[in-house]
Design a protein around this motif. Structure first.
Motif, short mmCIF file in Angstrom:
data_model
loop_
_atom_site.label_atom_id
_atom_site.label_comp_id
_atom_site.label_asym_id
_atom_site.label_seq_id
_atom_site.Cartn_x
_atom_site.Cartn_y
_atom_site.Cartn_z
N GLY A 319 -8.98 62.40 -2.58
CA GLY A 319 -8.58 61.25 -3.39
C GLY A 319 -9.75 60.47 -3.93
N ALA A 403 -3.80 57.60 -5.68
CA ALA A 403 -5.08 57.90 -5.04
C ALA A 403 -5.13 57.31 -3.64
N MET A 406 -3.34 59.51 -1.32
CA MET A 406 -4.17 60.68 -1.00
C MET A 406 -5.26 60.31 -0.01
#
Length: 428
Positions: A319, A403, A406
């Motif tokens: 990420g 993100a 992640m």
């Protein structure tokens, strides 16, 4: 004063001083390497109080320090991990080389050092400090992060590349020409390939032959074998440091763990001597004139290393936050940069001061970059997102949320290979 008495007084003072410096660095959260270099500058030629009686002993101790640094680094890796890293991370390794060796080569040519200086300074700016980075990862509690194997994969490729680069640099510095350089390269590749084959196929037999339940015997056998192989490697123009690194790779399992525990204090002692010796061999009066080019080179290569880590983590599906963390963590330079400069300084004396200044800057900036690159990048991207309008901001927020999810997975579910979990013990 009697020669032996002077040697003991100087040596004791140096070791005591290093201990005090190390404790001070630990309390302020700084790597002791820049302080060791400053101590060497203070007590070397042109310094406050030059040391004469212990100079020869310090030179030998510095060579042992390099050997132990590379041996302990090799003990962190298994041959299978090296092969896996080469297969999966070689594009990142190529990007790492292009982005970070090029500024050093260009700077050397602009300074008028010629091709030899360009090859040497390219190596100084290319290689990150495995020792400093391993300690930073442990100090920041990031050994379980998903980006950590990516960082270590880049470091593995750099370390393996040294098995080819150092012999070539040695041949170039010796002026042996194309034929001699080709022979050195073939010997280096053959030696690395042979050791990796032995480690993969017969690693257990080698470890069993070296193994001992008696710590004293294990220490003597591993240290003696390493110094012997380093000497043979030096004779073959492969580099003593690379020979020690290959010995570390060949040992595995309980032998590697036991050797690591026994040799870590010795490594720390002689590595400190090595950094001090490099400072001793550099005249401090030569550093102020090169501070500006060293600082400019440091700034450029901070950004190129961040870009390297970001690219490597992106390839691994990490990420956004993990990408920035990976980039910032790779910034530090240290032992290998000094090793390369130490080899080259006899042929190109001007590389010593600029390499010392460069490493001093980045060994301090490295831990700071590891800690602050991701937060700073997040703030910059957030401000940029707000300035593009409401619709774009919404898209940016959605991307940030994705993100973040992640990154949460990166930190919570990822695990580092078992060999990597032992890094703090060998890096502190």
């Amino acid at each position: 004063m009697h020669d032996m008495t002077a040697l003991l007084v100087e040596l004791g003072s140096v070791i005591l001083g290093l201990g005090i410096i190390g404790r001070f660095a630990g309390r302020i959260g700084l790597s002791p390497i820049p302080l060791y270099l400053l101590a060497g500058l203070a007590f070397g030629e042109g310094g406050l109080l030059p040391l004469g009686a212990s100079e020869e002993f310090t030179a030998v101790g510095a060579e042992i320090g390099v050997i132990l640094l590379l041996l302990l680094l090799g003990l962190e890796y298994s041959a299978s991990e090296l092969v896996t890293s080469l297969k999966t991370q070689y594009p990142s390794g190529a990007v790492d080389f292009l982005l970070n060796a090029t500024p050093g080569a260009v700077a050397a040519l602009l300074l008028g050092w010629g091709p030899v200086g360009a090859v040497a300074l390219a190596g100084v700016t290319w290689i990150s400090s495995s020792g400093v980075i391993a300690k930073v990862l442990a100090d920041l509690g990031r050994l379980g992060n998903r980006e950590t194997p990516v960082i270590l994969g880049v470091l593995v490729i750099e370390d393996l590349s040294m098995a080819v680069y150092l012999p070539l640099l040695t041949a170039i510095l010796a002026g042996v020409g194309f034929a001699g350089g080709s022979i050195a390269l073939l010997i280096a590749l053959g030696t690395v390939g042979f050791v990796l084959y032995l480690a993969l196929r017969h690693g257990r037999l080698i470890s069993r032959a070296v193994s001992s339940d008696n710590p004293e015997m294990l220490l003597l056998v591993v240290l003696g074998l390493t110094v012997l192989v380093a000497g043979v490697a030096q004779e073959l123009q492969v580099s003593a440091a690379v020979g020690a690194f290959l010995v570390g790779i060949a040992l595995s399992g309980e032998v590697a763990e036991g050797a690591r525990k026994l040799l870590t204090p010795l490594r720390d002692l002689f590595a400190a001597v090595f950094f001090v010796f490099f400072g001793l061999s550099t005249n401090p009066a030569e550093i102020p004139p090169v501070l500006l080019p060293a600082a400019l080179l440091a700034v450029v290569t901070i950004f190129t290393k961040i870009a390297t880590g970001w690219y490597a983590a992106r390839r691994a599906g990490i990420g956004s936050k993990g990408r920035w963390r990976a980039g910032g963590t790779l910034v530090a330079r240290g032992e290998f940069s000094i090793v390369i400069a130490g080899l080259a300084v006899a042929t190109e004396p001007r590389i010593g001061p600029i390499a010392t200044a460069y490493v001093l800057i980045l060994v301090i900036a490295g831990p700071l970059a590891a800690r602050w690159t991701q937060p700073i990048a997040a703030k910059v991207l957030s401000r940029r997102g707000r300035s593009t309008g409401a619709g774009t901001t919404k898209n940016t927020a959605d991307a940030t949320n994705t993100a973040s999810a992640m990154d949460a997975t990166d930190t919570a579910s990822a695990t580092v290979p078992a060999a990597r979990e032992e890094i703090p013990a060998s890096a502190d």
